[in-house]
Write a protein that holds these residues in place. Structure first.
Motif, short mmCIF file in Angstrom:
data_model
loop_
_atom_site.label_atom_id
_atom_site.label_comp_id
_atom_site.label_asym_id
_atom_site.label_seq_id
_atom_site.Cartn_x
_atom_site.Cartn_y
_atom_site.Cartn_z
N PRO A 181 62.36 55.99 64.48
CA PRO A 181 62.27 54.92 65.47
C PRO A 181 60.90 54.88 66.14
CG PRO A 181 63.51 56.76 66.35
CD PRO A 181 63.17 57.11 64.93
N THR A 182 60.46 53.67 66.45
CA THR A 182 59.23 53.47 67.21
C THR A 182 59.53 52.45 68.29
OG1 THR A 182 58.46 51.74 65.73
CG2 THR A 182 57.69 53.99 65.27
N SER A 183 58.83 52.57 69.39
CA SER A 183 59.00 51.58 70.45
C SER A 183 57.65 51.28 71.10
CB SER A 183 59.99 52.09 71.51
OG SER A 183 59.48 53.23 72.15
N ASP A 184 57.57 50.07 71.63
CA ASP A 184 56.36 49.64 72.30
C ASP A 184 56.79 48.85 73.53
OD1 ASP A 184 53.53 49.20 72.62
OD2 ASP A 184 53.90 47.14 71.97
N THR A 185 56.26 49.21 74.69
CA THR A 185 56.61 48.52 75.92
C THR A 185 55.34 48.00 76.57
OG1 THR A 185 58.53 49.93 76.27
CG2 THR A 185 57.71 48.76 78.18
N THR A 186 55.37 46.73 76.94
CA THR A 186 54.25 46.10 77.66
C THR A 186 54.73 45.79 79.07
OG1 THR A 186 53.46 45.12 75.60
CG2 THR A 186 52.62 44.19 77.67
N ILE A 187 54.01 46.32 80.05
CA ILE A 187 54.36 46.10 81.46
C ILE A 187 53.29 45.21 82.08
CG2 ILE A 187 54.74 47.20 83.70
CD1 ILE A 187 55.63 49.70 82.13
N VAL A 188 53.75 44.16 82.73
CA VAL A 188 52.84 43.23 83.41
C VAL A 188 53.15 43.26 84.89
CG1 VAL A 188 52.09 40.84 83.57
CG2 VAL A 188 52.81 41.77 81.35
N THR A 189 52.11 43.52 85.69
CA THR A 189 52.30 43.52 87.15
C THR A 189 51.61 42.35 87.78
OG1 THR A 189 50.37 44.94 87.48
CG2 THR A 189 52.51 46.01 87.27
#
Length: 126
Positions: free
Chosen positions: A118-126
């Motif tokens: 498994p791989t995951s990628d998270t993009t957080i925008v503030t």
């Protein structure tokens, strides 16, 4: 001004990919096994999807894998099975044949090992 809960203005987008690797191994027992008994199949007694002799049984990735065993096309219960992975020339599958059960000579035994990466990628925008 009225009281209110202050909170952060944040959004997040996540992408998760589960990439399975499936390996199949085949065997036809040379003799009938009558229960109570065991059928032990060493890695060298399996052959692969290409028909070549198997040389290694894959390790099971912790919390990201499973194996299934089919005898004559029927999925078998997990508690009857013991799988040992290993490097070249090491590894085996042991099937416990309960009293009153039989694995007939030349019945196909199919071992299917599935590991996930498994791989995951998270993009957080503030």
């Amino acid at each position: 001004m009225a009281l209110k809960i202050m909170k952060l203005a944040i959004t997040a987008n996540s992408t998760v990919d589960t990439t399975p690797t499936v390996e199949r191994f085949f065997n036809e027992p040379a003799s009938t096994v009558v229960g109570a008994g065991t059928l032990t199949i060493a890695v060298g007694d399996f052959f692969t999807d290409t028909g070549a002799a198997a040389t290694t049984l894959p390790a099971l990735a912790t919390d990201n894998s499973y194996f299934n065993v089919y005898v004559n096309g029927v999925l078998q219960m997990e508690d009857l099975l013991a799988y040992t992975s290993g490097g070249t020339g090491v590894g085996q599958l042991v099937i416990t044949v309960p009293a009153g059960s039989t694995i007939e000579q030349n019945s196909p035994v199919v071992l299917v090992v599935t590991n996930f990466t498994p791989t995951s990628d998270t993009t957080i925008v503030t």
